[in-house]
Write a protein that holds these residues in place. Structure first.
Motif, mmCIF file in Angstrom:
data_model
loop_
_atom_site.group_PDB
_atom_site.id
_atom_site.type_symbol
_atom_site.label_atom_id
_atom_site.label_comp_id
_atom_site.label_asym_id
_atom_site.label_seq_id
_atom_site.Cartn_x
_atom_site.Cartn_y
_atom_site.Cartn_z
ATOM 1 N N LYS A 3 -17.099 -32.846 4.331
ATOM 2 C CA LYS A 3 -16.416 -31.570 4.516
ATOM 3 C C LYS A 3 -17.220 -30.435 3.888
ATOM 4 N N ILE A 4 -17.437 -29.378 4.665
ATOM 5 C CA ILE A 4 -18.145 -28.190 4.179
ATOM 6 C C ILE A 4 -17.146 -27.039 4.124
ATOM 7 N N ASN A 5 -16.991 -26.445 2.946
ATOM 8 C CA ASN A 5 -16.028 -25.351 2.803
ATOM 9 C C ASN A 5 -16.677 -24.201 2.050
ATOM 10 N N ASN A 6 -17.151 -23.213 2.805
ATOM 11 C CA ASN A 6 -17.786 -22.044 2.198
ATOM 12 C C ASN A 6 -16.784 -20.922 1.923
ATOM 13 N N VAL A 7 -15.534 -21.110 2.369
ATOM 14 C CA VAL A 7 -14.509 -20.081 2.219
ATOM 15 C C VAL A 7 -13.714 -20.322 0.940
ATOM 16 N N THR A 8 -13.719 -19.337 0.052
ATOM 17 C CA THR A 8 -12.961 -19.445 -1.204
ATOM 18 C C THR A 8 -11.701 -18.585 -1.176
ATOM 19 N N ASP A 9 -11.638 -17.686 -0.215
ATOM 20 C CA ASP A 9 -10.441 -16.859 -0.071
ATOM 21 C C ASP A 9 -10.316 -16.384 1.375
ATOM 22 N N PHE A 10 -9.127 -15.860 1.684
ATOM 23 C CA PHE A 10 -8.852 -15.324 3.017
ATOM 24 C C PHE A 10 -8.446 -13.857 2.877
ATOM 25 N N VAL A 11 -8.716 -13.090 3.911
ATOM 26 C CA VAL A 11 -8.386 -11.664 3.920
ATOM 27 C C VAL A 11 -7.313 -11.404 4.983
ATOM 28 N N PHE A 12 -6.179 -10.836 4.548
ATOM 29 C CA PHE A 12 -5.106 -10.484 5.484
ATOM 30 C C PHE A 12 -5.372 -9.107 6.092
ATOM 31 N N TRP A 13 -5.001 -8.956 7.345
ATOM 32 C CA TRP A 13 -5.035 -7.626 7.957
ATOM 33 C C TRP A 13 -3.771 -6.851 7.615
ATOM 34 N N GLY A 14 -2.718 -7.555 7.247
ATOM 35 C CA GLY A 14 -1.472 -6.900 6.839
ATOM 36 C C GLY A 14 -0.651 -6.423 8.016
ATOM 37 N N LEU A 15 0.434 -5.730 7.696
ATOM 38 C CA LEU A 15 1.329 -5.218 8.730
ATOM 39 C C LEU A 15 0.717 -4.048 9.494
ATOM 40 N N SER A 16 -0.048 -3.221 8.784
ATOM 41 C CA SER A 16 -0.624 -2.033 9.414
ATOM 42 C C SER A 16 -1.885 -1.623 8.670
ATOM 43 N N GLN A 17 -2.752 -0.927 9.373
ATOM 44 C CA GLN A 17 -3.957 -0.387 8.732
ATOM 45 C C GLN A 17 -3.805 1.106 8.447
ATOM 46 N N ASN A 18 -2.614 1.627 8.710
ATOM 47 C CA ASN A 18 -2.330 3.039 8.467
ATOM 48 C C ASN A 18 -1.727 3.199 7.059
ATOM 49 N N PRO A 19 -2.423 3.891 6.135
ATOM 50 C CA PRO A 19 -1.938 4.042 4.750
ATOM 51 C C PRO A 19 -0.542 4.671 4.650
ATOM 52 N N GLU A 20 -0.246 5.643 5.510
ATOM 53 C CA GLU A 20 1.057 6.309 5.461
ATOM 54 C C GLU A 20 2.178 5.352 5.860
ATOM 55 N N ILE A 21 1.928 4.550 6.881
ATOM 56 C CA ILE A 21 2.917 3.562 7.306
ATOM 57 C C ILE A 21 3.106 2.514 6.222
ATOM 58 N N GLU A 22 2.009 2.127 5.574
ATOM 59 C CA GLU A 22 2.079 1.126 4.514
ATOM 60 C C GLU A 22 2.907 1.618 3.326
ATOM 61 N N GLU A 23 2.804 2.892 3.001
ATOM 62 C CA GLU A 23 3.590 3.451 1.895
ATOM 63 C C GLU A 23 5.079 3.415 2.211
ATOM 64 N N VAL A 24 5.423 3.752 3.445
ATOM 65 C CA VAL A 24 6.822 3.699 3.869
ATOM 66 C C VAL A 24 7.323 2.258 3.843
ATOM 67 N N CYS A 25 6.503 1.345 4.362
ATOM 68 C CA CYS A 25 6.867 -0.074 4.381
ATOM 69 C C CYS A 25 7.039 -0.621 2.956
ATOM 70 N N PHE A 26 6.226 -0.129 2.019
ATOM 71 C CA PHE A 26 6.330 -0.575 0.627
ATOM 72 C C PHE A 26 7.714 -0.261 0.065
ATOM 73 N N VAL A 27 8.190 0.960 0.303
ATOM 74 C CA VAL A 27 9.512 1.365 -0.188
ATOM 75 C C VAL A 27 10.611 0.567 0.502
ATOM 76 N N VAL A 28 10.511 0.446 1.825
ATOM 77 C CA VAL A 28 11.543 -0.237 2.608
ATOM 78 C C VAL A 28 11.638 -1.712 2.231
ATOM 79 N N PHE A 29 10.501 -2.398 2.198
ATOM 80 C CA PHE A 29 10.532 -3.834 1.941
ATOM 81 C C PHE A 29 10.785 -4.166 0.469
#
Length: 312
Positions: A3-29
């Protein structure tokens, strides 16, 4: 082959790439997650303080509330923190633990909802034999079976995934680790593993069929009851049926559609990982007189305790 495993972590794209939407989602969730914790803890406290756990229905409801807290806590805190983070990273081990927790508590919830449907079936269709069939020992065995079933299901998923090599890329277009998306990142053929991990589909579909049969039998048997008995039965079953629809509807969409990435998947996942655990306490509180009365007694005790404390 090693087994070859060069990946030590994963990167999420998240719910949105829009910072303003993310701020609203932070408060709501953040608000939603707080409601999940407080609402389900209140149900657990009410069941224990009001000694409602002596009834099988409320015993199952108590464990369902506990599972809801655990299930939402697998993904919600990480998602909320990531909404304000520039890089949404999760370690390889963290991803595997998230996979295990999500499938463990999610599958356990499916089994508990199925057991609750059986409890309603016995209560309505065989009322004279209810206490004999749903005795304390049998209820505990059914709950134990739910936990063992959830653990077995999740350990199979994780055991198959950890054996796969990951060489890169390491980006996941979601806000948590989903087995189907993680399999796409493996640098080997995952067809066999994908077929085996598809037992989530089987469990969801099988449980849905059992629930459908249970409620069909219940509705048929209600025709023989009086108007008062029918209303009481429908009120009891209505709360559970609403919970089933809230949970199984999104789950069925997620795990029964073809293995492709849909833009709606994230919103559907939000529904069954956050919205449903938040709504469950509200559904049972608003529609169940016994729970509401127990909460009133709990509140009265608190007011009385505070009054006595002030007098001292």
């Amino acid at each position: 082959m090693e087994k070859i495993n060069n990946v030590t972590d994963f990167v999420f794209w998240g719910l949105s790439q829009n910072p303003e939407i993310e701020e609203v989602c932070f408060v709501v969730f953040s608000f939603f997650y707080t409601v999940i914790l407080l609402g389900n803890l209140l149900i657990i406290l009410t069941v224990y303080v009001g000694h409602l756990f002596k009834s099988p229905m409320y015993l199952f409801l108590n464990y369902l509330s506990f599972v809801d807290i655990c299930y939402s806590s697998v993904t919600a805190p990480k998602m909320i923190v990531d909404l304000l983070a520039k890089s949404k990273i999760i370690s390889y081990m963290g991803c595997m633990l998230q996979l295990f927790g999500g499938y463990f508590f999610g599958c356990t919830e499916i089994f508990i909802l199925t057991v609750m449907a059986y409890d309603h079936y016995v209560a309505i269709c065989k009322p004279l034999h209810y206490m004999t069939i749903m005795d304390w020992d049998r209820c505990n065995k059914m709950l134990l079976g739910c936990w063992i079933g959830g653990f077995t299901h999740s350990i199979i998923q994780v055991a198959l995934v950890v054996q796969l090599p990951f060489c890169g890329p390491n980006e996941i277009d979601h806000y948590f680790c989903n087995v189907h998306l993680v399999l796409k990142l493996a640098c080997t053929d995952t067809y066999v593993v994908g077929v085996v991990t598809a037992n989530s589909d089987t469990i969801t579909l099988g449980s849905s069929v059992i629930l459908l049969i249970s409620y069909t039998v219940i509705l048929v048997s209600l025709r023989k009851q009086s108007a008062e008995g029918m209303c009481k039965a429908l009120s009891t079953c209505g709360s559970h049926f609403a919970m089933v629809i809230n949970f199984f509807g999104p789950c069925t969409f997620m795990y029964m559609h073809p293995d492709n990435t849909f833009s709606e998947d994230k919103m559907v996942a939000v529904f069954y990982t956050i919205i449903t655990p938040m709504l469950n306490p509200l559904i049972y509180t608003l529609r169940n007189a016994k729970v509401k009365n127990a909460m009133k007694k709990l509140w009265s005790r608190r007011v009385l305790w505070e009054a006595n404390a002030k007098q001292k």
